[in-house]
Design a protein around this motif. Structure first.
Motif, PDB file in Angstrom:
ATOM      1  N   LYS A  72       0.838  -1.194   0.000  1.00  0.00           N
ATOM      2  CA  LYS A  72       0.000   0.000   0.000  1.00  0.00           C
ATOM      3  C   LYS A  72       0.874   1.244   0.000  1.00  0.00           C
ATOM      4  N   ILE A  73       0.463   2.261  -0.736  1.00  0.00           N
ATOM      5  CA  ILE A  73       1.252   3.495  -0.836  1.00  0.00           C
ATOM      6  C   ILE A  73       0.499   4.652  -0.198  1.00  0.00           C
ATOM      7  N   LYS A  74       1.200   5.366   0.653  1.00  0.00           N
ATOM      8  CA  LYS A  74       0.639   6.569   1.275  1.00  0.00           C
ATOM      9  C   LYS A  74       1.457   7.766   0.812  1.00  0.00           C
ATOM     10  N   ILE A  75       0.825   8.718   0.156  1.00  0.00           N
ATOM     11  CA  ILE A  75       1.501   9.914  -0.336  1.00  0.00           C
ATOM     12  C   ILE A  75       1.628  10.936   0.785  1.00  0.00           C
ATOM     13  N   VAL A  76       2.856  11.431   0.998  1.00  0.00           N
ATOM     14  CA  VAL A  76       3.087  12.535   1.938  1.00  0.00           C
ATOM     15  C   VAL A  76       3.734  13.675   1.163  1.00  0.00           C
ATOM     16  N   LEU A  77       3.663  14.867   1.711  1.00  0.00           N
ATOM     17  CA  LEU A  77       4.108  16.049   0.980  1.00  0.00           C
ATOM     18  C   LEU A  77       5.384  16.637   1.571  1.00  0.00           C
ATOM     19  N   THR A  78       6.240  17.092   0.698  1.00  0.00           N
ATOM     20  CA  THR A  78       7.419  17.859   1.097  1.00  0.00           C
ATOM     21  C   THR A  78       7.621  18.959   0.066  1.00  0.00           C
ATOM     22  N   THR A  79       8.690  19.726   0.177  1.00  0.00           N
ATOM     23  CA  THR A  79       8.912  20.832  -0.759  1.00  0.00           C
ATOM     24  C   THR A  79       9.849  20.405  -1.889  1.00  0.00           C
ATOM     25  N   PRO A  80       9.763  21.046  -3.064  1.00  0.00           N
ATOM     26  CA  PRO A  80      10.700  20.752  -4.160  1.00  0.00           C
ATOM     27  C   PRO A  80      12.155  20.939  -3.735  1.00  0.00           C
ATOM     28  N   SER A  81      12.404  21.964  -2.924  1.00  0.00           N
ATOM     29  CA  SER A  81      13.774  22.227  -2.470  1.00  0.00           C
ATOM     30  C   SER A  81      14.307  21.071  -1.638  1.00  0.00           C
ATOM     31  N   GLU A  82      13.441  20.488  -0.785  1.00  0.00           N
ATOM     32  CA  GLU A  82      13.879  19.392   0.070  1.00  0.00           C
ATOM     33  C   GLU A  82      14.159  18.134  -0.761  1.00  0.00           C
ATOM     34  N   ILE A  83      13.326  17.884  -1.768  1.00  0.00           N
ATOM     35  CA  ILE A  83      13.567  16.752  -2.673  1.00  0.00           C
ATOM     36  C   ILE A  83      14.925  16.921  -3.355  1.00  0.00           C
ATOM     37  N   GLU A  84      15.189  18.122  -3.880  1.00  0.00           N
ATOM     38  CA  GLU A  84      16.460  18.375  -4.583  1.00  0.00           C
ATOM     39  C   GLU A  84      17.648  18.260  -3.646  1.00  0.00           C
ATOM     40  N   LEU A  85      17.493  18.764  -2.417  1.00  0.00           N
ATOM     41  CA  LEU A  85      18.576  18.697  -1.433  1.00  0.00           C
ATOM     42  C   LEU A  85      18.929  17.242  -1.136  1.00  0.00           C
ATOM     43  N   MET A  86      17.911  16.418  -0.914  1.00  0.00           N
ATOM     44  CA  MET A  86      18.169  15.011  -0.593  1.00  0.00           C
ATOM     45  C   MET A  86      18.728  14.258  -1.794  1.00  0.00           C
ATOM     46  N   ARG A  87      18.247  14.570  -2.979  1.00  0.00           N
ATOM     47  CA  ARG A  87      18.765  13.891  -4.174  1.00  0.00           C
ATOM     48  C   ARG A  87      20.235  14.234  -4.400  1.00  0.00           C
TER      49      ARG A  87
END
Length: 569
Positions: A120-135
């Motif tokens: 099962k997949i649960k979608i949670v939200l974060t910011t584009p900046s945080e996604i880029e930082l972690m990537r």
């Protein structure tokens, strides 16, 4: 009823109606989301916007993903998936995958993840900046690979430790343990993903180092403990059909490996060292597109010359250069060009690197008496039109090859020389008389491989003082060209380079050159004669590629043995 984003922002950030109205109007006019307008034009923090968006859709909000990204789940996907999509999996319930996204309306990502993972997949939200930082943290350099490798090693060490006194059956059983299988697969797949030509597993007293050769340069990518090293090496040997109980002598084998539908051949070589067996794996890709003269780096005018040479009915063509300079690729690109003609093509190789349909390929086996010379004699009784000899290294093979080239056969081979003209001297050293060389030789190609600047991050820049001094001392007769420099980005794994290309010099043997060779004229005179006719040298071809922004002065100075072949133009 879903609350309005504006109402939530007024509640949590004290945003006024005029700001919201103006942002809504700008959003409609520019086709940009209102959240982006509010951040860029009105200074509302990105985290506030996305916190409000999460509240609007009753989603969990993660302002920071530090320490919550699941490396285990990422291993179930291609790492390219997370590089290309704005999402990351989070640590959590084993039955439910929490997927952090910055766009709650991107259903395509949800569908792709659902097809890959059975939970099962649960979608949670974060910011584009945080996604880029972690990537950037996860994928910059070899961080992700090291995390995967470290976790697998720790998992294995918890299960067992290796005892050198284990029987062959016990070693074989332990090499099939899941962490060992995962580690070998991880190393193979990472090498392919990064475009490595070789994998080195090198033991020392307490650890073993895994290094990849990428674009000609060796780089360390991870370490494995002494407990993991032994089963890792044994696993590779089993896959290569080698004797895992024999550790005192070198062994050679092959592995066929498939990833994402692409087929690769791994040529495995083991060598006993003081601290254990060192393993080197050559990665060979089955891709016929790679064997195209147009993709080697040869200019269009020189491609025409090459085509004329390989379409000759008889004679000898040599490709020269040091180990790893791309000689085999050039030779097989030539064979690929002519293999559809109504001719019989046979190769003698040690080992067979590229497999081409319509070509008879012979593997050297010196233990069985199948040497280059013996195989060449046998091939001449097989009615060949074109013969490729992997390397001419002794007088006997050279003599048979020359005889073959004078009796209606086109012979292609390689020599280890610094430039094209040096091949003539090398043949003389092998005992071939000048008059035979002149009558059989039709062309010589010398080459090197230089790293290509990454097109995404290269930029024109001033050349460093060290390079200017070195250039002036070695290549003072040539002006230092306008150059670009390597910067580094995620597209090139932060090296500044992506791929390699050849630099070439091509000598076609005309009547004037034949007479010089037959008279045993020295190399220096032959070079001078060639320069007077407009012959383009390796250095000149390299300078041209620097001017075109393909490579750098540092690369040219690194790969060409300037001191040995430079002469005043």
């Amino acid at each position: 009823m879903i609350p309005k984003l504006g109402d939530i922002l007024k509640r949590i950030y004290d945003t006024d109606d005029p700001t919201l109205d103006n942002a809504a109007r700008d959003s409609a006019e520019k086709g940009v989301r209102i959240g982006e307008i509010l951040t860029v034009n009105y200074g509302i923090p990105e985290k506030v916007i996305y916190k409000a968006l999460a509240s609007q859709f009753d989603m969990e909000f993660f302002p920071s993903l530090e320490s919550v990204v699941s490396i285990d789940i990422m291993r179930e996907f291609s790492s390219e998936f997370f590089k290309e999509n704005q999402c990351l999996p989070l640590i959590g319930d084993p039955d439910t995958l929490r997927l952090a996204v910055c766009d709650p309306f991107d259903l395509d990502i949800l569908m792709q993840v659902q097809l890959t993972i059975d939970r099962k997949i649960k979608i949670v939200l974060t910011t584009p900046s945080e996604i880029e930082l972690m990537r950037s943290k996860l994928f910059k350099g070899d961080t992700m690979f090291k995390q995967f490798a470290g976790k697998i090693t720790r998992e294995y060490e918890r299960q067992l430790q290796i005892d050198d006194s284990l029987s062959e059956d016990e070693i074989r059983e332990r090499t099939e343990a899941e962490p060992v299988v995962q580690m070998v697969s991880l190393i193979f797949n990472e090498a392919i993903k990064l475009g490595a030509s070789d994998i080195h597993v090198e033991p020392s007293e307490h650890i073993a180092v895994v290094r990849f050769r990428i674009d000609g340069m060796l780089k360390q990518y991870t370490e494995v403990t002494k407990w993991m090293f032994s089963p890792l090496t044994s696993r590779i040997k089993i896959l290569a059909d080698l004797d895992i109980a024999e550790k005192r002598i070198p062994q050679d084998g092959r592995i066929r490996h498939t990833i994402n539908g692409q087929l690769f051949d791994f040529r495995v070589s083991t060598l006993p060292t003081h601290f254990g067996e060192k393993t080197v794996i050559r990665v060979l890709k089955h891709d016929i597109k790679l064997l195209d003269i147009a993709n080697l780096g040869i200019s269009p005018s020189e491609q025409k010359i090459m085509t004329e040479l390989i379409n000759k009915p008889q004679g000898m063509i040599f490709v020269t250069g040091p180990t790893g300079s791309g000689k085999s690729s050039t030779l097989f690109a030539c064979l690929n060009k002519i293999r559809h003609k109504a001719i019989n093509i046979t190769t003698i190789e040690n080992p067979i690197e590229y497999k081409l349909e319509g070509i008879n390929q012979v593997q050297i086996n010196e233990k069985a008496g199948v040497t280059f010379a013996a195989a060449l004699r046998s091939i001449l009784r097989q009615d060949p039109d074109v013969i490729l000899v992997g390397e001419i290294r002794d007088k006997e093979t050279a003599q048979i090859a020359v005889q073959a080239s004078q009796t209606g056969h086109l012979v292609l081979s390689t020599l280890h020389t610094n430039d094209a003209v040096s091949a003539i001297t090398r043949l003389r050293d092998l005992g071939i008389p000048g008059f035979l060389i002149s009558s059989s030789l039709v062309g010589i190609v010398a080459q090197r491989l230089v790293r290509v600047l990454c097109p995404h991050c290269k930029k024109e820049s001033e050349i460093s003082e060290d390079i200017q001094i070195k250039w002036k001392s070695l290549l003072g007769a040539y002006s230092l060209p306008k150059a670009y420099s390597a910067q580094g980005c995620d597209k090139c794994n932060y090296t500044g380079y992506k791929g390699r290309i050849g630099i070439f010099e091509i000598v076609t043997v005309n009547e004037n050159l034949r007479s010089l060779i037959a008279d045993n004229i020295p190399e220096s005179v032959i070079r001078k004669t060639l320069r007077e006719t407009g012959f383009k040298t390796l250095i000149q071809d390299g300078i041209m590629k620097i001017e075109q922004g393909m490579t750098t002065p540092e690369e040219l100075l690194r790969v060409v043995l300037v001191e040995d072949i430079i002469a005043a133009p």
